[in-house]
Write a protein that holds these residues in place. Structure first.
Motif, short mmCIF file in Angstrom:
data_model
loop_
_atom_site.label_atom_id
_atom_site.label_comp_id
_atom_site.label_asym_id
_atom_site.label_seq_id
_atom_site.Cartn_x
_atom_site.Cartn_y
_atom_site.Cartn_z
N MET A 1 27.77 41.83 38.18
CA MET A 1 28.63 40.77 38.64
C MET A 1 29.63 40.43 37.55
SD MET A 1 27.65 36.87 39.55
CE MET A 1 27.43 36.72 41.27
N SER A 2 30.89 40.25 37.91
CA SER A 2 31.92 39.96 36.92
C SER A 2 32.04 38.47 36.70
CB SER A 2 33.26 40.55 37.36
OG SER A 2 33.65 40.01 38.59
N SER A 3 32.59 38.10 35.56
CA SER A 3 32.76 36.68 35.25
C SER A 3 33.88 36.10 36.08
CB SER A 3 33.05 36.51 33.75
OG SER A 3 34.25 37.16 33.44
N ALA A 4 33.91 34.77 36.18
CA ALA A 4 34.93 34.08 36.97
C ALA A 4 36.32 34.48 36.48
CB ALA A 4 34.73 32.57 36.87
N PHE B 1 52.71 43.56 39.17
CA PHE B 1 52.37 42.25 39.69
C PHE B 1 50.89 41.99 39.44
CE2 PHE B 1 50.64 39.92 43.36
CZ PHE B 1 51.43 38.78 43.33
N ALA B 2 50.55 40.79 39.00
CA ALA B 2 49.14 40.43 38.77
C ALA B 2 48.45 40.26 40.12
CB ALA B 2 49.03 39.17 37.95
N TRP B 3 47.41 41.03 40.35
CA TRP B 3 46.67 41.05 41.60
C TRP B 3 45.33 40.37 41.39
CZ3 TRP B 3 43.58 45.61 43.82
CH2 TRP B 3 43.46 45.52 45.22
N ILE B 4 44.31 40.74 42.12
CA ILE B 4 42.98 40.15 42.04
C ILE B 4 42.45 40.23 40.62
CG2 ILE B 4 40.61 40.32 42.88
CD1 ILE B 4 41.83 41.61 45.44
N GLY B 5 42.00 39.12 40.09
CA GLY B 5 41.43 39.10 38.74
C GLY B 5 42.42 39.40 37.64
N GLY B 6 43.72 39.38 37.97
CA GLY B 6 44.74 39.62 36.97
C GLY B 6 45.08 41.07 36.73
N VAL B 7 44.44 42.00 37.45
CA VAL B 7 44.80 43.42 37.27
C VAL B 7 46.21 43.63 37.80
CG1 VAL B 7 42.42 44.27 37.35
CG2 VAL B 7 43.76 44.19 39.44
N ILE C 1 37.72 46.87 41.69
CA ILE C 1 39.11 46.41 41.82
C ILE C 1 39.96 47.03 40.72
CG2 ILE C 1 40.64 44.40 41.65
CD1 ILE C 1 39.16 44.55 44.31
N GLU C 2 39.44 47.05 39.49
CA GLU C 2 40.18 47.64 38.37
C GLU C 2 40.45 49.12 38.62
OE1 GLU C 2 37.94 46.67 34.87
OE2 GLU C 2 38.46 44.56 35.00
N ALA C 3 39.47 49.83 39.16
CA ALA C 3 39.64 51.26 39.44
C ALA C 3 40.68 51.47 40.55
CB ALA C 3 38.31 51.88 39.84
N ARG C 4 40.63 50.63 41.58
CA ARG C 4 41.61 50.76 42.67
C ARG C 4 43.02 50.49 42.16
NH1 ARG C 4 42.32 47.71 48.42
NH2 ARG C 4 43.98 49.08 49.14
N SER D 1 36.43 42.92 39.33
CA SER D 1 35.28 43.82 39.32
C SER D 1 35.75 45.22 38.91
CB SER D 1 34.65 43.89 40.71
OG SER D 1 35.48 44.61 41.59
N PRO D 2 34.82 46.05 38.45
CA PRO D 2 35.19 47.43 38.10
C PRO D 2 35.82 48.18 39.29
CG PRO D 2 33.05 46.91 37.17
CD PRO D 2 33.43 45.75 38.06
#
Length: 100
Positions: free
Chosen positions: A1-4, A41-47, A11-14, A8-9
Motif C-alpha cells: 500500500m502506498s502512502s497518502a 501534467f501531474a496526474w494521480i499521485g503527482g506522476v 500507476i507509476e509504471a503506466r 502506486s507502483p
C-alpha cells in the motif's frame, strides 16, 4: 500500500509507459483532428503524463491520447510557445535535508 498522496507502483509504471510513447511526438486526443504540443501534467499521485499544452480537457484518461508526428495544428498550443515536439529531461529533485 502506498502512502497518502503517493502513486502506486502500477500507476507509476503506466505513466512511464505513456510518457515513453510520446517522446519525439506531438499528440491527438482520440480521433480528433487537432494536433497538440505535448506538455507534462501531474496526474494521480503527482506522476507526470503527457497532456495537451493548451490544457484542453481529455478527462484525465491517458488512454485517449495518441502520438502524432504531424505539425501542431492547435492554435492555443502554437500561441503558447515552441511548436517543436517536447523533449524529456530528468527532473531535478530537491532532496533538502535528505541530501548526502
Amino acid at each position: 500500500m502506498s502512502s497518502a498522496g503517493a502513486a502506486s507502483p502500477d500507476i507509476e509504471a503506466r505513466a512511464a509507459a505513456v510518457r515513453a510513447r510520446f517522446v519525439g511526438f506531438n499528440l491527438r486526443i482520440g480521433r480528433g483532428g487537432r494536433v497538440h504540443r505535448v506538455e507534462l501534467f501531474a496526474w494521480i499521485g503527482g506522476v507526470l503524463i503527457p497532456a495537451p499544452a493548451c490544457h484542453v480537457g481529455f478527462a484525465l484518461d491517458p488512454g485517449r491520447l495518441e502520438p502524432d508526428a504531424g505539425p501542431v495544428t492547435c492554435r492555443r498550443c502554437r500561441d503558447k510557445g515552441d511548436t517543436a515536439t517536447t523533449t524529456y529531461a530528468q527532473l531535478e529533485i530537491d532532496m533538502g535535508e535528505w541530501a548526502t
